[in-house]
Design a protein around this motif. Structure first.
Motif, PDB file in Angstrom:
ATOM      1  N   PRO A 195       0.844  -1.193   0.000  1.00 39.32           N
ATOM      2  CA  PRO A 195       0.000   0.000   0.000  1.00 39.32           C
ATOM      3  C   PRO A 195       0.877   1.239   0.000  1.00 39.32           C
ATOM      4  N   LEU A 196       0.292   2.365  -0.326  1.00 42.74           N
ATOM      5  CA  LEU A 196       1.052   3.614  -0.417  1.00 42.74           C
ATOM      6  C   LEU A 196       1.748   3.932   0.902  1.00 42.74           C
ATOM      7  N   SER A 197       1.125   3.583   2.020  1.00 46.83           N
ATOM      8  CA  SER A 197       1.703   3.891   3.332  1.00 46.83           C
ATOM      9  C   SER A 197       3.043   3.183   3.536  1.00 46.83           C
ATOM     10  N   VAL A 198       3.161   1.944   3.053  1.00 48.10           N
ATOM     11  CA  VAL A 198       4.423   1.206   3.172  1.00 48.10           C
ATOM     12  C   VAL A 198       5.502   1.873   2.313  1.00 48.10           C
ATOM     13  N   TYR A 199       5.129   2.284   1.128  1.00 44.57           N
ATOM     14  CA  TYR A 199       6.069   2.957   0.247  1.00 44.57           C
ATOM     15  C   TYR A 199       6.546   4.271   0.870  1.00 44.57           C
ATOM     16  N   ALA A 207      14.714  10.049   2.108  1.00 45.50           N
ATOM     17  CA  ALA A 207      14.765  11.448   2.532  1.00 45.50           C
ATOM     18  C   ALA A 207      15.822  11.669   3.609  1.00 45.50           C
ATOM     19  N   LYS A 208      16.015  10.676   4.461  1.00 46.65           N
ATOM     20  CA  LYS A 208      17.023  10.759   5.537  1.00 46.65           C
ATOM     21  C   LYS A 208      18.407  10.996   4.951  1.00 46.65           C
ATOM     22  N   TYR A 209      18.695  10.334   3.824  1.00 45.18           N
ATOM     23  CA  TYR A 209      19.998  10.484   3.165  1.00 45.18           C
ATOM     24  C   TYR A 209      19.850  11.380   1.944  1.00 45.18           C
ATOM     25  N   ARG A 210      19.270  12.512   2.124  1.00 40.05           N
ATOM     26  CA  ARG A 210      18.859  13.396   1.040  1.00 40.05           C
ATOM     27  C   ARG A 210      19.934  13.568  -0.035  1.00 40.05           C
ATOM     28  N   LEU A 231       5.908  12.049  -4.364  1.00 40.49           N
ATOM     29  CA  LEU A 231       6.519  11.719  -3.075  1.00 40.49           C
ATOM     30  C   LEU A 231       8.042  11.656  -3.198  1.00 40.49           C
ATOM     31  N   ILE A 232       8.531  11.065  -4.302  1.00 43.43           N
ATOM     32  CA  ILE A 232       9.976  10.967  -4.511  1.00 43.43           C
ATOM     33  C   ILE A 232      10.596  12.350  -4.665  1.00 43.43           C
ATOM     34  N   GLU A 233       9.891  13.245  -5.342  1.00 43.34           N
ATOM     35  CA  GLU A 233      10.406  14.599  -5.548  1.00 43.34           C
ATOM     36  C   GLU A 233      10.711  15.300  -4.230  1.00 43.34           C
ATOM     37  N   GLN A 234       9.967  14.951  -3.204  1.00 45.99           N
ATOM     38  CA  GLN A 234      10.149  15.585  -1.894  1.00 45.99           C
ATOM     39  C   GLN A 234      11.337  15.030  -1.113  1.00 45.99           C
TER      40      GLN A 234
END
Length: 406
Positions: A195-199, A207-210, A231-234
């Motif tokens: 589901p989207l939540s897992v992704y 994001a942690k390793y931006r 989401l990836i863009e962020q």
């Protein structure tokens, strides 16, 4: 090679091993530190001496640093019988085990990857001035220490059989964190049934390793793909990939979930929907490489999905040269499939890839040792690559000649 990796090859001499000598020195050193503590403030002196003695003893024992052999042992214990962690990962023992870690049906496509690479040898050359080969490169603004990225891997329960042993978030942290430690990029995976939540949870690691991690998306519906791109863009990822070869998993999609092939029109829509470089994974013919270029993709990954979606496909090393002849220099070419040693990396580069993805070996690294295990595996590959470059007279991974292949 690092001190930790060669510790098992210690030289014996005069009846005293190097390891025992270090241990003895550590004990003596710890005692000296304790004596020196007397002249200090009482409370701090005692505590300092304990810490220093403990550190000296830890150094004598190797500092607690993992060894690759230990990582593989733990991986075998956790993954068996889904993965036997065979000394040579050749797809024989796990043939047909999908879900699992093997190749689909007869497993031939998996084995073809290794056999295609094995058909090439390297010309040994020692009359040159290449002493310190350059393994660095830049991909879409990301500076890498080596032309080796993680493969797109996931499914700790249904593929790896790790229910209750290693979670998806822990696994992703191992892959991405280990790649960052080694100076390269790791992929966060998208699962068919996720589901989207897992992704979103996996993307938190990106994001942690931006800027030092990337992500992949399954070939879902256009709307679902665009939603995930946003989401990836962020996260600050320098690029993303869609593994179109996962379209062969349509039969495994859960009710309400879709994975599908894509038309040229749909690929154009995806490329135009974002400013991020978009890579198409699963290209196995020159014709589709040219179509990917026409669609606006910034790059491709030459891949048969590890031999896990269609039996009897050729090995990636077999098709890579013809693909590179058509699009090299016009788009980035990544390749995966059967890369186990640094020499395999060099072969792929000589055949036309800009860099490679490594799957199963890094899976073992993450499961058996987390980020440190992955970094150890990557360091081994990089060390082997440097040796292969030196003995073929290859100065730079960005300029590998096909002439080094025998």
């Amino acid at each position: 090679m690092s001190e930790e990796l060669i510790e098992s090859a210690e030289q014996e001499g005069a009846g005293v091993s190097r390891r025992n000598f270090i241990k003895t020195a550590a004990v003596v050193g710890a005692s000296v530190l304790a004596v020196q503590a007397v002249g200090r403030t009482e409370a701090h002196a005692a505590e300092d001496a304990k810490k220093e003695a403990k550190a000296a003893s830890a150094a004598a024992a190797g500092g607690g640093a993992k060894k690759l052999s230990d990582v593989l042992k733990v991986a075998r214990e956790k993954m068996y019988p889904r993965c036997r962690v065979c000394p040579e990962c050749d797809g024989v023992a796990c043939s047909g085990e999908v879900p699992g870690m093997g190749g689909i049906d007869s497993g031939r496509a998996f084995r073809n990857n290794l056999q295609a690479l094995a058909k090439y040898d390297l010309k040994m050359r020692t009359f040159h001035d290449v002493k310190k080969p350059d393994t660095t490169l830049t991909l879409f603004g990301a500076k890498l220490s080596m032309p080796i990225l993680s493969g797109v891997t996931g499914g700790v329960t249904y593929n790896m059989g790790l229910g209750g042993k290693v979670g998806e978030e822990e696994y992703a942290e191992g892959i991405i964190g280990g790649c960052v430690l080694a100076g390269t990029l790791g992929f966060a995976a998208d699962g068919i049934g996720d589901p989207l939540s897992v992704y979103e949870t996996r993307l938190k690691t990106v994001a942690k390793y931006r800027g030092k991690a990337v992500a992949q998306i399954k070939p879902r519906t256009q709307a679902e793909i665009i939603e995930r791109i946003r989401l990836i863009e962020q996260t600050g990822a320098p690029f993303f990939a869609i593994d179109i070869d996962s379209a062969g998993r349509a039969g495994r999609a859960l009710p309400g979930k879709t994975v599908e092939p894509k038309t040229l029109k749909q690929l154009r829509e995806i490329a135009k929907s974002t400013k991020l470089p978009f890579l198409i994974k699963g290209v196995m013919t020159p014709e589709e490489a040219l179509m990917a270029l026409e669609a606006g993709a910034a790059g491709i990954v030459v891949s048969n999905h590890g031999g896990r979606v269609l039996d009897h496909t050729p090995g990636t090393a077999q098709v890579l040269p013809a693909i590179a002849d058509k699009v090299k220099g016009r788009m980035i070419i990544l390749a995966d499939g059967g890369v186990r040693y640094g020499a395999d990396v060099l072969k792929m580069l000589a055949l036309g890839a800009n860099a490679v993805l490594v799957g199963r070996p890094l899976v073992r690294g993450s499961v058996g040792g987390g980020a440190e295990g992955v970094a150890l595996m990557l360091k081994k590959l990089q060390d082997e690559l440097v040796v292969a470059m030196t003995i073929t007279g290859t100065a730079d991974v960005k300029k590998v000649s096909r002439n080094i292949l025998a």
